[in-house]
Design a protein around this motif. Structure first.
Motif, PDB file in Angstrom:
ATOM      1  N   ASP A 193       3.816   5.192   3.075  1.00  0.00           N
ATOM      2  CA  ASP A 193       4.719   5.057   1.931  1.00  0.00           C
ATOM      3  C   ASP A 193       4.001   5.057   0.593  1.00  0.00           C
ATOM      4  O   ASP A 193       4.658   4.980  -0.450  1.00  0.00           O
ATOM      5  CB  ASP A 193       5.556   3.778   2.088  1.00  0.00           C
ATOM      6  CG  ASP A 193       6.577   3.914   3.201  1.00  0.00           C
ATOM      7  OD1 ASP A 193       7.489   4.738   3.057  1.00  0.00           O
ATOM      8  OD2 ASP A 193       6.429   3.227   4.230  1.00  0.00           O
ATOM      9  N   GLN A 194       2.657   5.140   0.615  1.00  0.00           N
ATOM     10  CA  GLN A 194       1.868   5.256  -0.611  1.00  0.00           C
ATOM     11  C   GLN A 194       2.155   4.128  -1.609  1.00  0.00           C
ATOM     12  O   GLN A 194       2.301   4.362  -2.812  1.00  0.00           O
ATOM     13  CB  GLN A 194       2.084   6.626  -1.257  1.00  0.00           C
ATOM     14  CG  GLN A 194       1.466   7.772  -0.483  1.00  0.00           C
ATOM     15  CD  GLN A 194      -0.051   7.687  -0.430  1.00  0.00           C
ATOM     16  OE1 GLN A 194      -0.725   7.772  -1.467  1.00  0.00           O
ATOM     17  NE2 GLN A 194      -0.587   7.499   0.770  1.00  0.00           N
ATOM     18  N   VAL A 195       2.226   2.910  -1.097  1.00  0.00           N
ATOM     19  CA  VAL A 195       2.469   1.755  -1.954  1.00  0.00           C
ATOM     20  C   VAL A 195       1.596   0.589  -1.514  1.00  0.00           C
ATOM     21  O   VAL A 195       1.160   0.492  -0.363  1.00  0.00           O
ATOM     22  CB  VAL A 195       3.947   1.300  -1.927  1.00  0.00           C
ATOM     23  CG1 VAL A 195       4.856   2.343  -2.558  1.00  0.00           C
ATOM     24  CG2 VAL A 195       4.396   0.925  -0.524  1.00  0.00           C
ATOM     25  N   LEU A 196       1.385  -0.308  -2.445  1.00  0.00           N
ATOM     26  CA  LEU A 196       0.881  -1.646  -2.173  1.00  0.00           C
ATOM     27  C   LEU A 196       2.097  -2.548  -2.023  1.00  0.00           C
ATOM     28  O   LEU A 196       3.028  -2.470  -2.826  1.00  0.00           O
ATOM     29  CB  LEU A 196       0.009  -2.122  -3.333  1.00  0.00           C
ATOM     30  CG  LEU A 196      -0.504  -3.558  -3.284  1.00  0.00           C
ATOM     31  CD1 LEU A 196      -1.520  -3.729  -2.159  1.00  0.00           C
ATOM     32  CD2 LEU A 196      -1.126  -3.942  -4.625  1.00  0.00           C
ATOM     33  N   ALA A 197       2.112  -3.383  -0.988  1.00  0.00           N
ATOM     34  CA  ALA A 197       3.262  -4.242  -0.733  1.00  0.00           C
ATOM     35  C   ALA A 197       2.822  -5.681  -0.547  1.00  0.00           C
ATOM     36  O   ALA A 197       1.749  -5.952   0.012  1.00  0.00           O
ATOM     37  CB  ALA A 197       4.017  -3.766   0.523  1.00  0.00           C
ATOM     38  N   GLY A 198       3.651  -6.606  -1.022  1.00  0.00           N
ATOM     39  CA  GLY A 198       3.396  -8.020  -0.844  1.00  0.00           C
ATOM     40  C   GLY A 198       4.672  -8.745  -0.461  1.00  0.00           C
ATOM     41  O   GLY A 198       5.726  -8.499  -1.065  1.00  0.00           O
ATOM     42  N   HIS A 199       4.598  -9.618   0.533  1.00  0.00           N
ATOM     43  CA  HIS A 199       5.771 -10.309   1.059  1.00  0.00           C
ATOM     44  C   HIS A 199       5.536 -11.813   0.980  1.00  0.00           C
ATOM     45  O   HIS A 199       4.460 -12.301   1.362  1.00  0.00           O
ATOM     46  CB  HIS A 199       5.991  -9.887   2.516  1.00  0.00           C
ATOM     47  CG  HIS A 199       7.242 -10.444   3.124  1.00  0.00           C
ATOM     48  ND1 HIS A 199       7.231 -11.507   4.006  1.00  0.00           N
ATOM     49  CD2 HIS A 199       8.549 -10.078   3.004  1.00  0.00           C
ATOM     50  CE1 HIS A 199       8.464 -11.774   4.395  1.00  0.00           C
ATOM     51  NE2 HIS A 199       9.282 -10.919   3.808  1.00  0.00           N
TER      52      HIS A 199
END
Length: 782
Positions: A193-199
């Protein structure tokens, strides 16, 4: 144990029965993998305190283009991130000339060569004065900035706090209890998805409230919010490069509100963000500019934000595991150790404990993890710091040093089953060819292409004026060796024809034009020649000769495979016959670094460049006169050096079949050149040592550079029992190896190509077997 050849699999595949080799042949059958090795434990870096320092303690995630460093801090999470194309310098910077001479110097090279012929050498300072020039517009990689997430009600400290980096899933996590609620954070960089993600989540509903903001050490941007979106946009003052990042913040329950440059979540069950970033960089000479990043960034962040978090996470972990899970290593470490990673490192001795084995196996897998995270198709290759940089003025510009460092980054790619990670390297080499042609013509009056000691994403193929690191025209030849290695492992003639060979042939044409006849013995030599990064400029330094000769040998092999121009092949053969190979034994039994016997017994310089022919080259056979001389040189240089230098020495000793000394070098690197987060340090942090160590461990377990698959060629005594699954050998083979009491007990080889293979192991009667392998078949000895 003598094994019997089984033919059922071959018959089922329609190939007919295999002929019995001279030595005992393996049992075999159809399939894609051998039996799985024993579970070596889940590779996880684990800590019980937040990171207090970016370089030594933050935990890296990356998707090739984006690299982020996670601190896990309380009560404000700190995530620093970088995007690999955000660079100062290059076109748009006043005076940038790709490192080429500002004015013609028709006599410069000739004068240096004449002085070398007359006086044997010239000093680096003299050479730099005549051949170098001040660096203009070189630039450096840039941090994109920092995300700060203020957690409402979070404590300053928390008993029971844990922070991890799960290498198998590529997840950085934080967990801590507070006031009866356990809070969890997960950060990852998704390639699909070509993203940095944080949860951010909690085990009690409505407990997640936070404020997200952005900071940067530069002042060349604006940050605005609207709805659940934060947009960061700017232009580098140095070269006019446009950059943009967008972040969207989503929740389960609760609300999201925007205020100025901040996004706030109130009373959510969980919240997560996705961030995409990019620039208008393009790898096209001479402008190196493409489309504005706005549309690309918007599309990526919106598509990712439209997915449920669980889907986003699953897509990421599935993609990562498809690469990472190919190789398992058990060095006898048993179950996962109870100690935190920093405690394991602090207590490490290189001795016989299971904890030491656990750290070594973790370090091996960490190199593979870092390569996946910093080198995926569509991005630039891994640089001196991989994909991680928190500075506007990083050490050595976080650039591409091509007198070993970029090449070392990819040493483990093929053998540790990560061939896909070489795509950015291949593309980078192709992009250097056009500017390199200009440098070859303007500086040398030669065909082909060239690049010197250091380069950038902006086609810097010329020179600067630091005396001991400005001149290394052999770099292009060395860069092409990885392309040919990819072919040797994979066997694709399409890849050889369309990607590797054109770059190899042009590099060979350059050296056909540039080599000069040495008046001392009429051999062809590189002049001026400099052995990185010390000594004088001479003619025919060992490393120069070894690299260029290897280029000719590789190119001739490729030309024969492809049936290229017979006249060119004849020229290559004639040149190989005349070139000085760079292999001589000196007065005290050493492999000579220079063509004149100048080596000092007390020289402990970190570069052991004259052993290139031993590793990564393949010109020195184990047990030969030159192998013994290399051992003398390596012993004299000692076990010290910087992180990457120690990593190189692991590979050298493994190629010399001295597993115990190779293990000593691994221990030296872990004890003295590895940071708490397991990043390699020069110092400062420099990632090539991580990749070099992973390569060295692989060389201890499996080698194939001489077209023989050698099983456990340099097994140290400390690794008495173990298993490894998934390592690859040249010729098209994937292996599982089990051993006990220092000897192989089981070998399972899966062939990916139909061709003759030779395997060497003390498990085999007579020690060697040669047989025709069939693609898709598994061959087993036990």
């Amino acid at each position: 144990m003598k094994t019997v050849l089984g033919v059922a699999g071959a018959l089922a595949a329609g190939t007919g029965p295999l002929s019995t080799p001279a030595h005992a042949a393996p049992t075999h059958g159809t399939g894609s993998h051998g039996t799985r090795a024993a579970d070596p434990g889940h590779p996880v870096l684990r800590y019980t305190a937040p990171a207090a320092d970016w370089e030594t303690e933050s935990l890296p995630v990356g998707n090739g283009a984006l690299g982020a460093s996670v601190f896990g801090t309380l009560p404000t999470e700190h995530i620093q991130f970088a995007e690999k194309t955000l660079w100062t310098g290059g076109p748009g910077t006043p005076g940038y000339r790709y490192g080429n001479w500002e004015n013609p110097r028709p006599d410069a090279l000739a004068s240096v060569r004449a002085d070398i012929d007359a006086h044997t050498s010239v000093t680096p300072e003299d050479a730099a004065a005549r051949l170098g020039q001040p660096r203009i517009g070189y630039g450096g990689h840039q941090t994109f900035g920092d995300l700060l997430i203020d957690i409402d009600g979070a404590p300053g400290t928390a008993e029971g706090y844990t922070r991890t980096l799960d290498l198998a899933q590529a997840l950085a996590t934080v967990s801590y209890p507070h006031d009866g609620t356990t809070f969890h954070r997960t950060v990852f960089a998704s390639y699909p998805d070509q993203v940095l993600a944080g949860h951010f989540a909690a085990d009690r509903g409505g407990s997640v409230s936070l404020t997200l903001r952005y900071t940067s050490p530069r002042q060349d941007y604006t940050a605005t919010t609207e709805g659940d979106r934060l947009t960061i946009r700017g232009t580098l003052q140095d070269n006019g490069m446009r950059f943009e990042a967008q972040l969207r913040l989503r929740t389960e329950g609760g609300t999201v509100s925007a205020d100025g440059d901040r996004l706030t979540v109130s009373g959510a069950d969980s919240a997560w963000f996705v961030l995409a970033a990019g620039t208008d960089y393009a790898d096209t000479y001479p402008d190196y500019r493409g489309a504005d990043p706005h549309e690309r960034v918007t599309t990526a962040v919106d598509q990712a934000a439209a997915r449920p978090y669980r889907e986003l996470l699953d897509r990421h972990t599935t993609d990562h595991a498809a690469l990472f899970s190919r190789v398992e290593l058990d060095l006898g470490q048993g179950s996962a150790p109870e100690q935190t990673t920093d405690a394991l490192l602090a207590a490490y001795t290189g001795g016989d404990s299971a904890a030491d084995r656990a750290l070594e196996a973790l370090f091996f897998q960490y190199g593979r993890y870092l390569l996946i995270a910093s080198s995926r198709a569509g991005s630039l290759p891994a640089n001196l710091q991989g994909a991680w940089n928190n500075s506007t003025e990083p050490p050595w510009s976080a650039d591409y040093h091509v007198n070993i460092n970029l090449q070392m980054n990819y040493w483990p790619a093929e053998a540790t089953n990560l061939a896909e990670t070489t795509a950015p390297y291949d593309r980078f080499v192709q992009a250097l060819r056009e500017p390199g042609r200009t440098t070859a013509q303007s500086m040398f009056g030669a065909r082909g292409w060239v690049v010197h000691d250091e380069t950038t994403p902006f086609g810097f193929t010329g020179v600067h004026d630091w005396p001991t690191s400005f001149w290394f025209p052999e770099a292009a030849a060395w860069l092409t060796s990885q392309l040919y290695e990819h072919y040797r492992f994979d066997g694709s003639t399409d890849y050889l024809r369309n990607t590797a060979y054109p770059a190899m042939k042009e590099a060979a044409e350059f050296w056909i034009d540039v080599l000069r006849t040495d008046p001392r013995d009429n051999t062809l030599v590189v002049t001026p020649s400099f052995s990185p990064e010390h000594g004088d400029f001479t003619a025919g330094a060992a490393m120069s000769q070894q690299i260029v000769r290897e280029l000719f040998v590789n190119t001739l092999e490729a030309a024969q495979t492809l049936g290229d121009d017979p006249a060119f092949r004849t020229t290559l053969r004639e040149t190989i016959d005349r070139i000085d190979p760079g292999l001589r034994v000196g007065s005290w039994g050493q492999l000579m670094e220079w063509k004149t016997d100048l080596d000092g017994r007390t020289d402990d310089h970190r570069h052991v460049s004259h052993l290139y022919a031993l590793h990564p080259g393949r010109q020195i056979e184990p047990g030969s006169e030159f192998a013994e001389a290399a051992k003398v040189s390596l012993t004299a240089r000692g076990d010290g050096g910087t992180g990457w230098s120690k990593a190189w020495k692991i590979n050298f000793w493994a190629r010399l079949r001295d597993g115990n000394h190779a293990h000593t070098m691994l221990a030296e690197q872990l004890k003295d050149s590895t940071l708490a987060n397991l990043w390699d340090t020069h110092p400062p942090f420099q990632i090539d040592g991580n990749f070099g160590a992973t390569s060295g461990i692989t060389e201890m377990l499996l080698q194939s550079q001489h077209d023989v698959i050698e099983v456990l060629p340099a097994l140290p005594a400390a690794w008495g029992s173990g298993t490894v699954r998934g390592l690859r050998a040249r010729g098209g083979a994937t292996l599982e190896i089990g051993w006990a009491n220092g000897r192989a007990t089981r070998i399972a080889l899966t062939a990916s190509r139909t061709r003759e293979l030779t395997v060497r192991s003390d498990l085999l009667p007579g020690g060697t077997t040669t047989f025709k392998a069939v693609a898709g078949e598994i061959y087993t000895w036990e």
